[in-house]
Design an enzyme around this catalytic site. Structure first.
Site, PDB file in Angstrom:
ATOM      1  N   ASP A  32     -16.210 -53.192  29.037  1.00 43.73           N
ATOM      2  CA  ASP A  32     -15.564 -54.160  29.929  1.00 43.73           C
ATOM      3  C   ASP A  32     -16.616 -54.740  30.883  1.00 43.73           C
ATOM      4  O   ASP A  32     -17.465 -54.029  31.410  1.00 43.73           O
ATOM      5  CB  ASP A  32     -14.436 -53.490  30.722  1.00 43.73           C
ATOM      6  CG  ASP A  32     -13.493 -54.506  31.351  1.00 43.73           C
ATOM      7  OD1 ASP A  32     -12.343 -54.600  30.901  1.00 43.73           O
ATOM      8  OD2 ASP A  32     -13.910 -55.207  32.290  1.00 43.73           O
ATOM      9  N   ASN A  89      -1.900 -53.904  29.127  1.00 48.35           N
ATOM     10  CA  ASN A  89      -1.068 -54.726  29.994  1.00 48.35           C
ATOM     11  C   ASN A  89      -0.369 -55.794  29.166  1.00 48.35           C
ATOM     12  O   ASN A  89      -0.933 -56.304  28.202  1.00 48.35           O
ATOM     13  CB  ASN A  89      -1.941 -55.389  31.073  1.00 48.35           C
ATOM     14  CG  ASN A  89      -2.555 -54.370  32.009  1.00 48.35           C
ATOM     15  OD1 ASN A  89      -1.902 -53.406  32.400  1.00 48.35           O
ATOM     16  ND2 ASN A  89      -3.818 -54.560  32.353  1.00 48.35           N
ATOM     17  N   GLY A  95      -0.595 -57.541  35.024  1.00 51.28           N
ATOM     18  CA  GLY A  95      -2.007 -57.809  35.254  1.00 51.28           C
ATOM     19  C   GLY A  95      -2.743 -58.316  34.027  1.00 51.28           C
ATOM     20  O   GLY A  95      -3.976 -58.398  34.042  1.00 51.28           O
ATOM     21  N   GLN A  96      -2.022 -58.638  32.956  1.00 50.74           N
ATOM     22  CA  GLN A  96      -2.712 -59.160  31.763  1.00 50.74           C
ATOM     23  C   GLN A  96      -3.360 -60.505  32.089  1.00 50.74           C
ATOM     24  O   GLN A  96      -2.703 -61.414  32.613  1.00 50.74           O
ATOM     25  CB  GLN A  96      -1.744 -59.332  30.584  1.00 50.74           C
ATOM     26  CG  GLN A  96      -2.484 -59.737  29.302  1.00 50.74           C
ATOM     27  CD  GLN A  96      -1.598 -59.788  28.062  1.00 50.74           C
ATOM     28  OE1 GLN A  96      -0.377 -59.632  28.139  1.00 50.74           O
ATOM     29  NE2 GLN A  96      -2.212 -60.011  26.917  1.00 50.74           N
ATOM     30  N   HIS A 102      -5.435 -55.822  23.848  1.00 50.05           N
ATOM     31  CA  HIS A 102      -6.578 -54.927  23.996  1.00 50.05           C
ATOM     32  C   HIS A 102      -6.124 -53.623  24.620  1.00 50.05           C
ATOM     33  O   HIS A 102      -5.254 -53.602  25.481  1.00 50.05           O
ATOM     34  CB  HIS A 102      -7.680 -55.579  24.841  1.00 50.05           C
ATOM     35  CG  HIS A 102      -7.195 -56.232  26.094  1.00 50.05           C
ATOM     36  ND1 HIS A 102      -6.599 -57.473  26.098  1.00 50.05           N
ATOM     37  CD2 HIS A 102      -7.206 -55.831  27.389  1.00 50.05           C
ATOM     38  CE1 HIS A 102      -6.270 -57.795  27.331  1.00 50.05           C
ATOM     39  NE2 HIS A 102      -6.618 -56.808  28.141  1.00 50.05           N
ATOM     40  N   LEU A 103      -6.763 -52.548  24.168  1.00 48.44           N
ATOM     41  CA  LEU A 103      -6.579 -51.249  24.802  1.00 48.44           C
ATOM     42  C   LEU A 103      -7.734 -51.048  25.762  1.00 48.44           C
ATOM     43  O   LEU A 103      -8.894 -51.114  25.356  1.00 48.44           O
ATOM     44  CB  LEU A 103      -6.594 -50.124  23.761  1.00 48.44           C
ATOM     45  CG  LEU A 103      -5.598 -50.193  22.603  1.00 48.44           C
ATOM     46  CD1 LEU A 103      -5.742 -48.926  21.744  1.00 48.44           C
ATOM     47  CD2 LEU A 103      -4.180 -50.334  23.096  1.00 48.44           C
ATOM     48  N   HIS A 104      -7.420 -50.795  27.038  1.00 47.71           N
ATOM     49  CA  HIS A 104      -8.444 -50.349  27.971  1.00 47.71           C
ATOM     50  C   HIS A 104      -8.616 -48.845  27.738  1.00 47.71           C
ATOM     51  O   HIS A 104      -7.625 -48.100  27.721  1.00 47.71           O
ATOM     52  CB  HIS A 104      -7.986 -50.526  29.421  1.00 47.71           C
ATOM     53  CG  HIS A 104      -7.796 -51.953  29.851  1.00 47.71           C
ATOM     54  ND1 HIS A 104      -8.732 -52.637  30.584  1.00 47.71           N
ATOM     55  CD2 HIS A 104      -6.758 -52.806  29.680  1.00 47.71           C
ATOM     56  CE1 HIS A 104      -8.283 -53.861  30.855  1.00 47.71           C
ATOM     57  NE2 HIS A 104      -7.076 -53.988  30.319  1.00 47.71           N
TER      58      HIS A 104
HETATM   59  P1  AMP Z   1      -6.323 -57.509  31.224  1.00 49.03           P
HETATM   60  O1  AMP Z   1      -6.367 -57.930  32.669  1.00 49.03           O
HETATM   61  O2  AMP Z   1      -5.527 -56.284  30.941  1.00 49.03           O
HETATM   62  O3  AMP Z   1      -5.923 -58.687  30.340  1.00 49.03           O
HETATM   63  O4  AMP Z   1      -7.787 -57.109  30.832  1.00 49.03           O
HETATM   64  C1  AMP Z   1      -8.782 -58.044  30.559  1.00 49.03           C
HETATM   65  C2  AMP Z   1     -10.104 -57.333  30.719  1.00 49.03           C
HETATM   66  O5  AMP Z   1     -11.096 -58.078  30.045  1.00 49.03           O
HETATM   67  C3  AMP Z   1     -10.568 -57.175  32.163  1.00 49.03           C
HETATM   68  O6  AMP Z   1     -10.764 -55.804  32.451  1.00 49.03           O
HETATM   69  C4  AMP Z   1     -11.871 -57.975  32.217  1.00 49.03           C
HETATM   70  O7  AMP Z   1     -12.834 -57.376  33.039  1.00 49.03           O
HETATM   71  C5  AMP Z   1     -12.297 -57.979  30.761  1.00 49.03           C
HETATM   72  N1  AMP Z   1     -13.107 -59.103  30.336  1.00 49.03           N
HETATM   73  C6  AMP Z   1     -12.844 -60.420  30.524  1.00 49.03           C
HETATM   74  N2  AMP Z   1     -13.807 -61.163  29.943  1.00 49.03           N
HETATM   75  C7  AMP Z   1     -14.677 -60.293  29.366  1.00 49.03           C
HETATM   76  C8  AMP Z   1     -15.888 -60.451  28.619  1.00 49.03           C
HETATM   77  N3  AMP Z   1     -16.394 -61.650  28.338  1.00 49.03           N
HETATM   78  N4  AMP Z   1     -16.515 -59.340  28.198  1.00 49.03           N
HETATM   79  C9  AMP Z   1     -16.019 -58.117  28.484  1.00 49.03           C
HETATM   80  N5  AMP Z   1     -14.886 -57.908  29.172  1.00 49.03           N
HETATM   81  C10 AMP Z   1     -14.229 -58.974  29.614  1.00 49.03           C
END
Ligand code: AMP
Ligand code: ZN
Length: 116
Positions: A32, A89, A95-96, A102-104
């Protein structure tokens, strides 16, 4: 298959850089950009699925596979036994921000409950 305006599709297509830590035919994992824990990776399907609400019956194996990849990352990063969290999310109030599921994979520090 890929969406031209999707940042994660662009990462899959290698059109924008990412620190890729795992890749196979169906999934990709990368660090991330804005880590919230010592370990913070994202596991995504190569198939563009906007939200968990868009997951179809035909995606069942794919979603199971993503969990397996998350487990492997946790093992490879040495946090599987200590514990880690998988977060997904869905839609704005969760918070998406990126509409490609995606899985965090979060770990390396104690996690709190309830989540913020
Ligand atoms: P969400 O808020 O659950 O949709 O998560 C999106 C995640 O993507 C966040 O934790 C961001 O920090 C991450 N993110 C956004 N753009 C990038 C990128 N170019 N490379 C890596 N992570 C990213
Ligand atoms: Zn996408």
């Amino acid at each position: 298959m890929y969406m031209s305006d999707c940042i994660f599709c662009k990462i899959i297509e290698k059109k924008i850089p990412a620190k890729i830590i795992y890749e196979d035919e169906y999934a990709l994992a990368f660090e991330d950009l804005n880590p919230q824990a010592p370990v913070h990776a994202l596991v995504i399907p190569k198939k563009h699925i906007p939200t968990t609400l868009d997951i179809k019956e035909e995606d069942n194996n794919l979603i199971g596979h993503l969990i397996k990849v998350a487990n492997k990352i946790a093992s490879d990063k040495g946090i599987a036994e200590r514990g880690f969290r998988i977060v997904t999310n869905c839609n704005p109030e969760s918070g998406q921000t990126v509409y490609h599921i995606h899985l965090h994979v979060l770990g390396g520090r104690p996690m709190h409950w309830p989540p913020g």
